[in-house]
Write a protein that holds these residues in place. Sequence first.
Motif, PDB file in Angstrom:
ATOM      1  N   ASP A  84     -33.286  20.324   1.179  1.00  0.00           N
ATOM      2  CA  ASP A  84     -33.507  20.396   2.509  1.00  0.00           C
ATOM      3  C   ASP A  84     -32.317  21.533   2.910  1.00  0.00           C
ATOM      4  O   ASP A  84     -31.663  21.736   2.319  1.00  0.00           O
ATOM      5  CB  ASP A  84     -32.856  19.106   3.194  1.00  0.00           C
ATOM      6  N   GLY A  85     -32.797  22.505   3.937  1.00  0.00           N
ATOM      7  CA  GLY A  85     -32.130  23.234   4.433  1.00  0.00           C
ATOM      8  C   GLY A  85     -32.253  24.816   3.642  1.00  0.00           C
ATOM      9  O   GLY A  85     -31.290  25.588   3.756  1.00  0.00           O
ATOM     10  N   VAL A  86     -33.115  24.967   2.804  1.00  0.00           N
ATOM     11  CA  VAL A  86     -33.378  26.037   2.360  1.00  0.00           C
ATOM     12  C   VAL A  86     -33.746  27.196   3.154  1.00  0.00           C
ATOM     13  O   VAL A  86     -35.140  27.051   3.439  1.00  0.00           O
ATOM     14  CB  VAL A  86     -34.033  25.999   0.879  1.00  0.00           C
ATOM     15  N   SER A  87     -32.955  27.944   3.468  1.00  0.00           N
ATOM     16  CA  SER A  87     -33.594  29.001   4.869  1.00  0.00           C
ATOM     17  C   SER A  87     -34.370  29.975   4.406  1.00  0.00           C
ATOM     18  O   SER A  87     -34.913  30.383   5.311  1.00  0.00           O
ATOM     19  CB  SER A  87     -32.325  29.461   5.652  1.00  0.00           C
ATOM     20  N   GLU A  88     -34.344  30.412   3.246  1.00  0.00           N
ATOM     21  CA  GLU A  88     -35.125  31.605   2.589  1.00  0.00           C
ATOM     22  C   GLU A  88     -35.781  31.090   1.301  1.00  0.00           C
ATOM     23  O   GLU A  88     -35.233  30.334   0.492  1.00  0.00           O
ATOM     24  CB  GLU A  88     -34.288  32.786   2.522  1.00  0.00           C
ATOM     25  N   LEU A  89     -36.901  31.663   0.789  1.00  0.00           N
ATOM     26  CA  LEU A  89     -37.259  31.634  -0.459  1.00  0.00           C
ATOM     27  C   LEU A  89     -36.416  32.144  -1.321  1.00  0.00           C
ATOM     28  O   LEU A  89     -36.253  33.605  -1.197  1.00  0.00           O
ATOM     29  CB  LEU A  89     -38.803  32.206  -0.839  1.00  0.00           C
ATOM     30  N   LEU A  90     -35.994  31.761  -2.431  1.00  0.00           N
ATOM     31  CA  LEU A  90     -35.185  32.479  -3.508  1.00  0.00           C
ATOM     32  C   LEU A  90     -35.950  32.455  -4.839  1.00  0.00           C
ATOM     33  O   LEU A  90     -36.509  31.552  -5.231  1.00  0.00           O
ATOM     34  CB  LEU A  90     -33.913  31.242  -3.588  1.00  0.00           C
ATOM     35  N   LEU A  91     -35.893  33.853  -5.333  1.00  0.00           N
ATOM     36  CA  LEU A  91     -36.394  33.881  -6.455  1.00  0.00           C
ATOM     37  C   LEU A  91     -35.382  34.233  -7.654  1.00  0.00           C
ATOM     38  O   LEU A  91     -34.563  34.978  -7.315  1.00  0.00           O
ATOM     39  CB  LEU A  91     -37.532  35.130  -6.364  1.00  0.00           C
ATOM     40  N   GLY A  92     -35.693  33.310  -8.752  1.00  0.00           N
ATOM     41  CA  GLY A  92     -34.595  33.316  -9.700  1.00  0.00           C
ATOM     42  C   GLY A  92     -34.415  34.772 -10.712  1.00  0.00           C
ATOM     43  O   GLY A  92     -35.267  35.312 -10.667  1.00  0.00           O
ATOM     44  N   ARG A  93     -33.296  34.819 -11.045  1.00  0.00           N
ATOM     45  CA  ARG A  93     -33.023  35.989 -11.944  1.00  0.00           C
ATOM     46  C   ARG A  93     -33.803  36.058 -13.316  1.00  0.00           C
ATOM     47  O   ARG A  93     -33.934  37.042 -13.983  1.00  0.00           O
ATOM     48  CB  ARG A  93     -31.453  35.928 -12.341  1.00  0.00           C
ATOM     49  N   GLU A  94     -34.600  34.957 -13.608  1.00  0.00           N
ATOM     50  CA  GLU A  94     -35.342  34.824 -14.701  1.00  0.00           C
ATOM     51  C   GLU A  94     -36.436  36.125 -14.738  1.00  0.00           C
ATOM     52  O   GLU A  94     -36.860  36.783 -15.431  1.00  0.00           O
ATOM     53  CB  GLU A  94     -36.035  33.520 -14.889  1.00  0.00           C
ATOM     54  N   TRP A  95     -37.131  36.305 -13.347  1.00  0.00           N
ATOM     55  CA  TRP A  95     -37.905  37.372 -13.148  1.00  0.00           C
ATOM     56  C   TRP A  95     -37.333  38.773 -13.513  1.00  0.00           C
ATOM     57  O   TRP A  95     -38.093  39.696 -13.935  1.00  0.00           O
ATOM     58  CB  TRP A  95     -38.377  37.654 -11.716  1.00  0.00           C
ATOM     59  N   LEU A  96     -36.291  38.892 -13.463  1.00  0.00           N
ATOM     60  CA  LEU A  96     -35.444  40.498 -13.732  1.00  0.00           C
ATOM     61  C   LEU A  96     -35.314  40.643 -15.227  1.00  0.00           C
ATOM     62  O   LEU A  96     -34.987  41.801 -15.600  1.00  0.00           O
ATOM     63  CB  LEU A  96     -34.152  40.313 -13.254  1.00  0.00           C
ATOM     64  N   LYS A  97     -35.523  39.895 -16.058  1.00  0.00           N
ATOM     65  CA  LYS A  97     -35.564  40.123 -17.451  1.00  0.00           C
ATOM     66  C   LYS A  97     -36.758  40.884 -17.947  1.00  0.00           C
ATOM     67  O   LYS A  97     -36.767  41.747 -18.752  1.00  0.00           O
ATOM     68  CB  LYS A  97     -35.672  38.762 -18.384  1.00  0.00           C
ATOM     69  N   ASN A  98     -37.844  40.957 -17.178  1.00  0.00           N
ATOM     70  CA  ASN A  98     -38.990  41.864 -17.729  1.00  0.00           C
ATOM     71  C   ASN A  98     -39.793  42.516 -16.361  1.00  0.00           C
ATOM     72  O   ASN A  98     -40.836  43.126 -16.574  1.00  0.00           O
ATOM     73  CB  ASN A  98     -40.032  41.028 -18.266  1.00  0.00           C
ATOM     74  N   ARG A  99     -38.732  42.528 -15.214  1.00  0.00           N
ATOM     75  CA  ARG A  99     -39.179  43.269 -14.105  1.00  0.00           C
ATOM     76  C   ARG A  99     -38.234  44.018 -13.286  1.00  0.00           C
ATOM     77  O   ARG A  99     -37.095  43.699 -13.645  1.00  0.00           O
ATOM     78  CB  ARG A  99     -39.817  42.257 -13.134  1.00  0.00           C
TER      79      ARG A  99
END
Length: 83
Positions: free
Chosen positions: A52-67
């Motif tokens: 509840d109350g997540v105002s923006e989609l948040l993409l985790g740091r796991e993506w930054l390991k290979n991107r």
Amino acid sequence: LAIDKQDLEEFDWVYLGERNMQLAKGEAKFDIYAGKVRIDGQEFNIPVYAGDGVSELLLGREWLKNRRLVVDLSAGLLTLENS
């Protein structure tokens, strides 16, 4: 991926359970789903935390390991590129 619960209706993701997580404002309960996202035509299975109350989609740091994350504020662009 973190998303507000009200935005889940558009997706056909499988519910996996719930988890309490410590946030800056205290503890909050999140429902966890098995999500699928497509980036650059490639499909990924990812955990999705819905609360509840997540105002923006948040993409985790796991993506930054290979991107590579490129932010261009003047153009209003955020790009997640293959490394």
